[in-house]
Design a protein around this motif. Structure first.
Motif, PDB file in Angstrom:
ATOM      1  N   GLY A   1       0.781  -1.225   0.000  1.00 14.57           N
ATOM      2  CA  GLY A   1       0.000   0.000   0.000  1.00 14.57           C
ATOM      3  C   GLY A   1       0.816   1.279   0.000  1.00 14.57           C
ATOM      4  N   ALA A   2       2.130   1.208  -0.185  1.00 17.77           N
ATOM      5  CA  ALA A   2       2.950   2.416  -0.174  1.00 17.77           C
ATOM      6  C   ALA A   2       2.647   3.276  -1.398  1.00 17.77           C
ATOM      7  N   ASP A   3       2.712   4.615  -1.216  1.00 16.63           N
ATOM      8  CA  ASP A   3       2.423   5.523  -2.319  1.00 16.63           C
ATOM      9  C   ASP A   3       3.414   5.343  -3.461  1.00 16.63           C
ATOM     10  N   ALA A   4       4.674   5.023  -3.130  1.00 15.78           N
ATOM     11  CA  ALA A   4       5.679   4.817  -4.171  1.00 15.78           C
ATOM     12  C   ALA A   4       5.311   3.643  -5.070  1.00 15.78           C
ATOM     13  N   TYR A   5       4.736   2.604  -4.476  1.00 11.20           N
ATOM     14  CA  TYR A   5       4.336   1.456  -5.267  1.00 11.20           C
ATOM     15  C   TYR A   5       3.171   1.804  -6.188  1.00 11.20           C
ATOM     16  N   LYS A   6       2.216   2.602  -5.682  1.00 13.36           N
ATOM     17  CA  LYS A   6       1.091   3.020  -6.524  1.00 13.36           C
ATOM     18  C   LYS A   6       1.592   3.867  -7.692  1.00 13.36           C
ATOM     19  N   SER A   7       2.513   4.779  -7.395  1.00 16.54           N
ATOM     20  CA  SER A   7       3.063   5.630  -8.456  1.00 16.54           C
ATOM     21  C   SER A   7       3.780   4.792  -9.506  1.00 16.54           C
ATOM     22  N   SER A   8       4.563   3.805  -9.057  1.00 20.42           N
ATOM     23  CA  SER A   8       5.274   2.943 -10.000  1.00 20.42           C
ATOM     24  C   SER A   8       4.296   2.164 -10.862  1.00 20.42           C
ATOM     25  N   LEU A   9       3.212   1.721 -10.258  1.00 23.45           N
ATOM     26  CA  LEU A   9       2.191   0.982 -11.000  1.00 23.45           C
ATOM     27  C   LEU A   9       1.576   1.847 -12.090  1.00 23.45           C
ATOM     28  N   LEU A  10       1.230   3.089 -11.759  1.00 22.64           N
ATOM     29  CA  LEU A  10       0.612   3.983 -12.732  1.00 22.64           C
ATOM     30  C   LEU A  10       1.599   4.392 -13.819  1.00 22.64           C
ATOM     31  N   VAL A  11       2.858   4.612 -13.453  1.00 18.87           N
ATOM     32  CA  VAL A  11       3.865   4.963 -14.455  1.00 18.87           C
ATOM     33  C   VAL A  11       4.097   3.784 -15.403  1.00 18.87           C
ATOM     34  N   TYR A  12       4.161   2.569 -14.859  1.00 18.34           N
ATOM     35  CA  TYR A  12       4.377   1.398 -15.713  1.00 18.34           C
ATOM     36  C   TYR A  12       3.224   1.236 -16.710  1.00 18.34           C
ATOM     37  N   GLY A  13       2.016   1.606 -16.297  1.00 21.20           N
ATOM     38  CA  GLY A  13       0.872   1.486 -17.197  1.00 21.20           C
ATOM     39  C   GLY A  13       0.980   2.351 -18.433  1.00 21.20           C
ATOM     40  N   VAL A  14       1.744   3.458 -18.362  1.00 19.26           N
ATOM     41  CA  VAL A  14       1.925   4.327 -19.524  1.00 19.26           C
ATOM     42  C   VAL A  14       2.593   3.563 -20.666  1.00 19.26           C
ATOM     43  N   GLY A  15       3.503   2.665 -20.326  1.00 20.10           N
ATOM     44  CA  GLY A  15       4.162   1.867 -21.360  1.00 20.10           C
ATOM     45  C   GLY A  15       3.174   1.018 -22.129  1.00 20.10           C
ATOM     46  N   GLY A  16       2.121   0.551 -21.467  1.00 20.90           N
ATOM     47  CA  GLY A  16       1.111  -0.244 -22.156  1.00 20.90           C
ATOM     48  C   GLY A  16       0.362   0.547 -23.202  1.00 20.90           C
ATOM     49  N   ILE A  17       0.114   1.839 -22.933  1.00 20.54           N
ATOM     50  CA  ILE A  17      -0.543   2.691 -23.926  1.00 20.54           C
ATOM     51  C   ILE A  17       0.356   2.863 -25.143  1.00 20.54           C
TER      52      ILE A  17
ATOM     53  N   GLY B   1      19.904   3.598  -8.105  1.00 24.61           N
ATOM     54  CA  GLY B   1      18.488   3.886  -8.265  1.00 24.61           C
ATOM     55  C   GLY B   1      17.612   2.804  -7.671  1.00 24.61           C
ATOM     56  N   GLY B   2      16.326   3.109  -7.561  1.00 25.59           N
ATOM     57  CA  GLY B   2      15.372   2.185  -6.958  1.00 25.59           C
ATOM     58  C   GLY B   2      14.307   1.741  -7.920  1.00 25.59           C
ATOM     59  N   LEU B   3      13.155   1.398  -7.349  1.00 23.68           N
ATOM     60  CA  LEU B   3      12.059   0.825  -8.138  1.00 23.68           C
ATOM     61  C   LEU B   3      11.583   1.774  -9.229  1.00 23.68           C
ATOM     62  N   MET B   4      11.406   3.041  -8.911  1.00 23.64           N
ATOM     63  CA  MET B   4      10.878   3.981  -9.905  1.00 23.64           C
ATOM     64  C   MET B   4      11.810   4.118 -11.098  1.00 23.64           C
ATOM     65  N   MET B   5      13.134   4.134 -10.877  1.00 24.64           N
ATOM     66  CA  MET B   5      14.072   4.240 -11.995  1.00 24.64           C
ATOM     67  C   MET B   5      14.006   3.002 -12.878  1.00 24.64           C
ATOM     68  N   VAL B   6      13.833   1.837 -12.272  1.00 21.41           N
ATOM     69  CA  VAL B   6      13.700   0.611 -13.058  1.00 21.41           C
ATOM     70  C   VAL B   6      12.423   0.656 -13.893  1.00 21.41           C
ATOM     71  N   VAL B   7      11.338   1.080 -13.280  1.00 21.69           N
ATOM     72  CA  VAL B   7      10.066   1.188 -14.000  1.00 21.69           C
ATOM     73  C   VAL B   7      10.184   2.187 -15.149  1.00 21.69           C
ATOM     74  N   LEU B   8      10.836   3.330 -14.907  1.00 20.55           N
ATOM     75  CA  LEU B   8      11.022   4.323 -15.966  1.00 20.55           C
ATOM     76  C   LEU B   8      11.843   3.760 -17.119  1.00 20.55           C
ATOM     77  N   ALA B   9      12.830   2.923 -16.814  1.00 24.08           N
ATOM     78  CA  ALA B   9      13.624   2.289 -17.870  1.00 24.08           C
ATOM     79  C   ALA B   9      12.751   1.376 -18.722  1.00 24.08           C
ATOM     80  N   TYR B  10      11.904   0.590 -18.061  1.00 23.46           N
ATOM     81  CA  TYR B  10      10.993  -0.287 -18.798  1.00 23.46           C
ATOM     82  C   TYR B  10      10.042   0.527 -19.676  1.00 23.46           C
ATOM     83  N   VAL B  11       9.483   1.599 -19.102  1.00 23.04           N
ATOM     84  CA  VAL B  11       8.519   2.412 -19.838  1.00 23.04           C
ATOM     85  C   VAL B  11       9.189   3.100 -21.025  1.00 23.04           C
ATOM     86  N   ALA B  12      10.402   3.599 -20.829  1.00 21.40           N
ATOM     87  CA  ALA B  12      11.116   4.260 -21.925  1.00 21.40           C
ATOM     88  C   ALA B  12      11.312   3.303 -23.095  1.00 21.40           C
TER      89      ALA B  12
END
Length: 590
Positions: free
Chosen positions: A272-288, A332-343
């Motif tokens: 339930g951490a806010d960072a995890y929610k943010s990572s989830l929403l950012v990762y979803g951008v890659g799907g679009i 870097g942490g989870l968000m940087m990894v997610v951003l790499a995937y999304v990029a």
């Protein structure tokens, strides 16, 4: 003027930028270097760093110097590059006289020269090698000026096109395989078992939603757009093509909306951490961004322009790996990894769409982008889409339900260990997927041509090939799995050894049926896949609920293998029945 700007931007600007990077590194004082070393994790010594930075400098200088026509020989070009690198090395060492705590070293200058020679040799070899590969490709599979005479005698014109496409699909698959291996290695080292478990839940939740809601428009393009083009109904073909792209993009936006609404539910699985929610929403951008990749690839196949898809795949993979490397080096942490995937997803998705749009005329579909209106296609296309939806939905659940289920049963670190082992085994399945894709068109052609003997011969030959590769490859992996885990995953993942071993029986079952996996679809039958997938899903979920609470990641791995074995057991009778049929009559045309 425009030509000069393009040439400078592409060839000379990278060289000047890299020279600036070296100058900046030399400008750091000894104290600054120590503080930076404490933050940035570098997997090599400073001596190796000297070699690497001057190897890159020489490679970039080689690219730039080749644009000048004044070098009349290869030796002169080599001499200019080496001389330039050595002179810059001397100036770099002299620069250190002016930096507090730094001093020049003749040993460093020798390392700089050695790195320059290595980088020059590599760059020259790549340039000459790419020319050789291009010549081999043009001679083997046909280029703009024709086809190798031997191949032309052995293959009809349609098979020459298939050979080219098979070659490019294999190249794209190789890029994806290498990128996935590097991706797993960096992600595991950056996040550790628990962080990788969180990432696995984010990927599984997002991918399940996107795939469940999406429709595989690539199959519509391959089947119905091709049919319309062949029959001269260009307006219908363009309308169907536009419909698949618009529908896929619209469904991706709907999926993201559902993802945003369900973020609170999914984040409950990961604390339930806010960072995890943010990572989830950012990762979803890659799907679009990646919503129309399959459709774009199908259009590139129709236009026989898969080389453009290969170029886009390379750029996307390079961007993702580069950002993961930066995340690793900078802690870097989870968000940087997610951003790499999304990029990587954004570059690949947008690039594939641009490449497909540029190839519309070669596909025989000019005017694809002239209008944004999309008409609902004919009834047979809709019926095909509905059938594809159910099959794709079941496959999506099979691919991702295991992670989502065990996240509610075991700890996040166990989820990460299971997913790490799963990703290693998944990487080994790429060759078998390539075999499956490569034989599909030939199955369909021979089946509808009434050549059952040819269907049996192809299935036998590729079945034996797949079996031999699987037995040798998975046998070797079972023996050396320990070093593989240490190399790919790093420290903290020793517990992944047994889950990896327990996943191998299922991987072997998949490899054995891989050459036959596309046979039902190639012959127009959807029931074999659907029945086998449903049986696998029911068995795997039941086994997960029984084994995962008691044995953790090892139990989840056994459940996955049991599911694949059941899939093969249900699937094989369908294949045997298909191969035992007599001569197939041609379909009656309406």
């Amino acid at each position: 003027m425009n030509r000069f700007i393009r040439q400078f931007s592409f060839y000379w600007a990278p060289l000047l930028i890299w020279m600036g990077v070296i100058f900046w590194g030399t400008s750091l004082s000894a104290d600054s270097v120590e503080r930076l070393s404490a933050v940035v994790r570098v997997p090599f010594t400073l001596d190796v760093a000297h070699i690497i930075e001057f190897a890159i400098l020489a490679a970039l200088a080689y690219r730039a110097f080749r644009t000048w026509k004044g070098f009349r020989s290869r030796l002169a070009l080599w001499g200019a590059v080496v001389g330039f690198a050595v002179l810059y090395g001397i100036s770099d060492e002299a620069h250190q006289w002016l930096v507090p705590g730094r001093w020049p070293s003749r040993a460093d200058l020798v390392l700089d020269a050695a790195g320059a020679l290595a980088g020059l040799a590599l760059a020259d070899g790549l340039v000459r090698g790419s020319s050789a590969v291009g010549a081999v490709y043009r001679g083997w599979a046909g280029g703009d000026k024709g086809v190798n005479p031997l191949i032309a005698r052995l293959l009809p014109a349609s098979d020459q096109r298939a050979a080219r496409q098979t070659l490019w699909i294999g190249a794209i698959t190789t890029v994806q395989l290498l990128a996935s291996v590097v991706q797993v290695a960096f992600s595991a080292r950056i996040l550790g078992p628990e962080g990788l478990g969180v990432l696995a839940i984010i990927i599984a939740s997002t991918s399940l939603l996107y795939r469940f809601v999406s429709l595989p428009g690539n199959e519509v393009i391959t089947t119905f757009v091709t049919r319309s083009v062949a029959e001269g109904r260009m307006e219908e073909a363009t309308g169907t093509l536009r419909f698949t792209f618009v529908l896929s993009q619209a469904l991706s936006l709907l999926s993201y909306a559902l993802l945003a609404v369900g973020a609170l539910v999914v984040s409950g699985l990961i604390g339930g951490a806010d960072a995890y929610k943010s990572s989830l929403l950012v990762y979803g951008v890659g799907g679009i961004a990646a919503a129309t990749v399959r459709e774009s690839m199908a259009l590139l196949r129709l236009a026989d322009q898969l080389r453009l898809g290969f170029a886009v795949a390379v750029v996307g993979a390079a961007a993702r790996v580069s950002l993961l490397l930066a995340a690793w080096l900078t802690g870097g942490g989870l968000m940087m990894v997610v951003l790499a995937y999304v990029a990587g997803d954004v570059i690949t998705g947008v690039g594939m769409f641009i490449a497909a749009s540029a190839s519309e005329r070669k596909a025989g579909l000019p005017g694809f982008l002239r209008s944004l209106s999309a008409k609902v296609p004919s009834r047979d296309v809709i019926a095909f889409q509905v059938g594809s939806f159910w099959r794709a939905s079941v496959e999506a659940v099979i691919l991702h339900i295991d992670v989502i289920l065990i996240a509610n049963i075991v700890s996040l670190s166990q989820v990460g260990i299971y997913r790490a082992a799963h990703q290693i085994v998944d990487a080994t399945k790429h060759p078998f997927r390539s075999i499956s894709t490569g034989v599909q068109a030939e199955y369909s052609r021979q089946w509808y041509g009434g050549e059952m003997a040819a269907v049996r011969r192809i299935s036998r030959h590729f079945g034996l090939l797949s079996l031999a590769i699987a037995v040798a490859g998975y046998g070797l992996l079972a023996i050396i799995h320990g070093p593989i885990i240490r190399i790919m995953l790093g420290p903290g993942f020793e517990e992944a050894a047994f889950p990896l071993l327990f996943l191998l029986p299922g991987a072997l079952a998949f490899a054995v049926i891989a050459p036959f996996y596309v046979l039902p679809a190639a012959t127009g039958r959807a029931i074999p896949h659907l029945a086998s997938s449903l049986a696998m899903l029911a068995t795997m979920v039941t086994a997960l609920l029984i084994l995962a609470p008691r044995y953790g990641a090892e139990g989840a791995a056994w459940a996955n293998s049991i599911g694949w074995i059941v899939f093969a057991a249900v699937f094989v009778p369908f294949i045997v029945g298909t191969l035992r049929r007599g001569k197939r009559r041609r379909p009656v045309e309406a």
